[in-house]
Design a protein around this motif. Sequence first.
Motif, PDB file in Angstrom:
ATOM      1  N   SER A  39      -6.933  16.300  32.123  1.00  0.00           N
ATOM      2  CA  SER A  39      -5.577  16.561  31.640  1.00  0.00           C
ATOM      3  C   SER A  39      -5.599  17.448  30.399  1.00  0.00           C
ATOM      4  CB  SER A  39      -4.855  15.244  31.351  1.00  0.00           C
ATOM      5  OG  SER A  39      -4.682  14.498  32.554  1.00  0.00           O
ATOM      6  N   ALA A  40      -6.600  17.236  29.534  1.00  0.00           N
ATOM      7  CA  ALA A  40      -6.717  18.048  28.321  1.00  0.00           C
ATOM      8  C   ALA A  40      -7.054  19.501  28.634  1.00  0.00           C
ATOM      9  CB  ALA A  40      -7.772  17.465  27.391  1.00  0.00           C
ATOM     10  N   THR A  41      -7.661  19.745  29.809  1.00  0.00           N
ATOM     11  CA  THR A  41      -8.021  21.111  30.192  1.00  0.00           C
ATOM     12  C   THR A  41      -6.964  21.753  31.089  1.00  0.00           C
ATOM     13  OG1 THR A  41      -9.312  20.365  32.108  1.00  0.00           O
ATOM     14  CG2 THR A  41     -10.494  20.622  30.021  1.00  0.00           C
ATOM     15  N   GLY A  42      -5.823  21.075  31.252  1.00  0.00           N
ATOM     16  CA  GLY A  42      -4.719  21.676  31.995  1.00  0.00           C
ATOM     17  C   GLY A  42      -4.553  21.201  33.428  1.00  0.00           C
ATOM     18  N   THR A  43      -5.327  20.209  33.844  1.00  0.00           N
ATOM     19  CA  THR A  43      -5.170  19.639  35.191  1.00  0.00           C
ATOM     20  C   THR A  43      -4.734  18.188  35.028  1.00  0.00           C
ATOM     21  OG1 THR A  43      -6.951  21.046  36.002  1.00  0.00           O
ATOM     22  CG2 THR A  43      -6.316  19.202  37.402  1.00  0.00           C
ATOM     23  N   PRO A  44      -3.411  17.935  35.002  1.00  0.00           N
ATOM     24  CA  PRO A  44      -2.958  16.563  34.776  1.00  0.00           C
ATOM     25  C   PRO A  44      -3.377  15.633  35.918  1.00  0.00           C
ATOM     26  CG  PRO A  44      -1.081  18.085  34.980  1.00  0.00           C
ATOM     27  CD  PRO A  44      -2.329  18.871  35.181  1.00  0.00           C
ATOM     28  N   VAL A  45      -4.009  14.532  35.548  1.00  0.00           N
ATOM     29  CA  VAL A  45      -4.473  13.537  36.509  1.00  0.00           C
ATOM     30  C   VAL A  45      -4.171  12.160  35.938  1.00  0.00           C
ATOM     31  CG1 VAL A  45      -6.482  12.622  37.758  1.00  0.00           C
ATOM     32  CG2 VAL A  45      -6.366  15.051  37.220  1.00  0.00           C
ATOM     33  N   ASP A  46      -3.685  11.276  36.774  1.00  0.00           N
ATOM     34  CA  ASP A  46      -3.465   9.901  36.346  1.00  0.00           C
ATOM     35  C   ASP A  46      -4.805   9.189  36.205  1.00  0.00           C
ATOM     36  OD1 ASP A  46      -0.689  10.174  36.371  1.00  0.00           O
ATOM     37  OD2 ASP A  46      -0.543   9.549  38.468  1.00  0.00           O
ATOM     38  N   ALA A  47      -4.823   8.145  35.392  1.00  0.00           N
ATOM     39  CA  ALA A  47      -6.023   7.318  35.255  1.00  0.00           C
ATOM     40  C   ALA A  47      -6.198   6.521  36.541  1.00  0.00           C
ATOM     41  CB  ALA A  47      -5.894   6.400  34.055  1.00  0.00           C
ATOM     42  N   LEU A  48      -7.172   6.894  37.326  1.00  0.00           N
ATOM     43  CA  LEU A  48      -7.467   6.282  38.613  1.00  0.00           C
ATOM     44  C   LEU A  48      -8.962   5.992  38.672  1.00  0.00           C
ATOM     45  CD1 LEU A  48      -5.499   8.959  40.677  1.00  0.00           C
ATOM     46  CD2 LEU A  48      -4.819   6.540  40.447  1.00  0.00           C
ATOM     47  N   PRO A  49      -9.421   5.153  39.594  1.00  0.00           N
ATOM     48  CA  PRO A  49     -10.863   4.993  39.753  1.00  0.00           C
ATOM     49  C   PRO A  49     -11.526   6.361  39.938  1.00  0.00           C
ATOM     50  CG  PRO A  49      -9.718   3.301  40.988  1.00  0.00           C
ATOM     51  CD  PRO A  49      -8.666   4.253  40.491  1.00  0.00           C
ATOM     52  N   PHE A  50     -12.740   6.496  39.466  1.00  0.00           N
ATOM     53  CA  PHE A  50     -13.400   7.778  39.339  1.00  0.00           C
ATOM     54  C   PHE A  50     -13.349   8.663  40.589  1.00  0.00           C
ATOM     55  CE2 PHE A  50     -17.617   9.979  38.057  1.00  0.00           C
ATOM     56  CZ  PHE A  50     -16.938  11.013  37.445  1.00  0.00           C
ATOM     57  N   PRO A  51     -13.759   8.195  41.769  1.00  0.00           N
ATOM     58  CA  PRO A  51     -13.742   9.125  42.915  1.00  0.00           C
ATOM     59  C   PRO A  51     -12.333   9.572  43.297  1.00  0.00           C
ATOM     60  CG  PRO A  51     -14.277   6.912  43.657  1.00  0.00           C
ATOM     61  CD  PRO A  51     -14.279   6.880  42.159  1.00  0.00           C
ATOM     62  N   VAL A  52     -11.373   8.699  43.098  1.00  0.00           N
ATOM     63  CA  VAL A  52      -9.991   9.049  43.430  1.00  0.00           C
ATOM     64  C   VAL A  52      -9.465  10.081  42.432  1.00  0.00           C
ATOM     65  CG1 VAL A  52      -7.654   8.152  43.809  1.00  0.00           C
ATOM     66  CG2 VAL A  52      -9.647   6.760  44.462  1.00  0.00           C
ATOM     67  N   ALA A  53      -9.751   9.881  41.145  1.00  0.00           N
ATOM     68  CA  ALA A  53      -9.322  10.838  40.127  1.00  0.00           C
ATOM     69  C   ALA A  53      -9.927  12.218  40.379  1.00  0.00           C
ATOM     70  CB  ALA A  53      -9.709  10.334  38.733  1.00  0.00           C
ATOM     71  N   VAL A  54     -11.199  12.256  40.746  1.00  0.00           N
ATOM     72  CA  VAL A  54     -11.856  13.531  41.034  1.00  0.00           C
ATOM     73  C   VAL A  54     -11.207  14.201  42.239  1.00  0.00           C
ATOM     74  CG1 VAL A  54     -14.021  14.624  41.763  1.00  0.00           C
ATOM     75  CG2 VAL A  54     -14.046  12.885  39.957  1.00  0.00           C
ATOM     76  N   GLY A  55     -10.932  13.424  43.278  1.00  0.00           N
ATOM     77  CA  GLY A  55     -10.295  13.984  44.471  1.00  0.00           C
ATOM     78  C   GLY A  55      -8.919  14.544  44.189  1.00  0.00           C
ATOM     79  N   VAL A  56      -8.142  13.831  43.402  1.00  0.00           N
ATOM     80  CA  VAL A  56      -6.802  14.304  43.055  1.00  0.00           C
ATOM     81  C   VAL A  56      -6.897  15.596  42.245  1.00  0.00           C
ATOM     82  CG1 VAL A  56      -4.739  13.785  41.684  1.00  0.00           C
ATOM     83  CG2 VAL A  56      -5.696  12.034  43.208  1.00  0.00           C
ATOM     84  N   ALA A  57      -7.795  15.628  41.262  1.00  0.00           N
ATOM     85  CA  ALA A  57      -7.932  16.821  40.423  1.00  0.00           C
ATOM     86  C   ALA A  57      -8.431  18.017  41.218  1.00  0.00           C
ATOM     87  CB  ALA A  57      -8.880  16.534  39.265  1.00  0.00           C
ATOM     88  N   ALA A  58      -9.289  17.774  42.189  1.00  0.00           N
ATOM     89  CA  ALA A  58      -9.900  18.879  42.935  1.00  0.00           C
ATOM     90  C   ALA A  58      -9.000  19.431  44.034  1.00  0.00           C
ATOM     91  CB  ALA A  58     -11.223  18.418  43.540  1.00  0.00           C
ATOM     92  N   ARG A  59      -7.879  18.788  44.307  1.00  0.00           N
ATOM     93  CA  ARG A  59      -6.970  19.276  45.361  1.00  0.00           C
ATOM     94  C   ARG A  59      -6.565  20.727  45.152  1.00  0.00           C
ATOM     95  NH1 ARG A  59      -2.591  14.361  45.595  1.00  0.00           N
ATOM     96  NH2 ARG A  59      -4.005  12.785  46.440  1.00  0.00           N
TER      97      ARG A  59
END
Length: 198
Positions: A92-112
């Motif tokens: 989120s600090a680098t411009g890709t807002p992501v909710d606090a989720l378990p690690f693999p889910v957060a990575v998947g959401v950010a990488a979409r």
Amino acid sequence: MSPAFPVGSFAYSHGLEQAVAADEVTTSAALADWLGDVLTLGAGRADAILLASALRGEDATALAATARALAASRERWDETIAQGRAFAEAASATGTPVDALPFPVAVGVAARTLGLPAEQVIGVYLHAFASNLVSAAVRFVPLGQAEGQRVLAGLHPAITAVAADAAGQGVEDIASFVPRGDLAAMRHETMDVRIFRT
């Protein structure tokens, strides 16, 4: 998935510290076997499928609930939650807002938004996961740096295969059977002296 990205992976051994302390993992061959099982039959494969599902745009809340339910111990739960939270904050600090989720889910959401092939994203995630555990073993077994890199290189075919397989699977395909690793994670919680958080 750079080690410089502040998710705190260095603090976690995924139960490996206990396996080393119990003399179950004392050589590079034993480490390769242990990590191979975790990657292909355990949390590595489960995380890969969760990440693939998140990449496809499946409901992140439902995936997060599944990820939490799959944690085989309290420390494993803490591991995925803490790293996911740290990843979300950094992303989120680098411009890709992501909710606090378990690690693999957060990575998947950010990488979409990256438009990368699922196999590539999953492979990089799994490589970072394996690299972190090899690094832990280099420090704790101990293994030399070169020996650790040989173990990691030997895991590349398994990482590639799991990534390719997981890319087309959904949460209904998740199965895990690594009792040695799960028991090590549970026993780690009661160790008197610990270096790693899991």
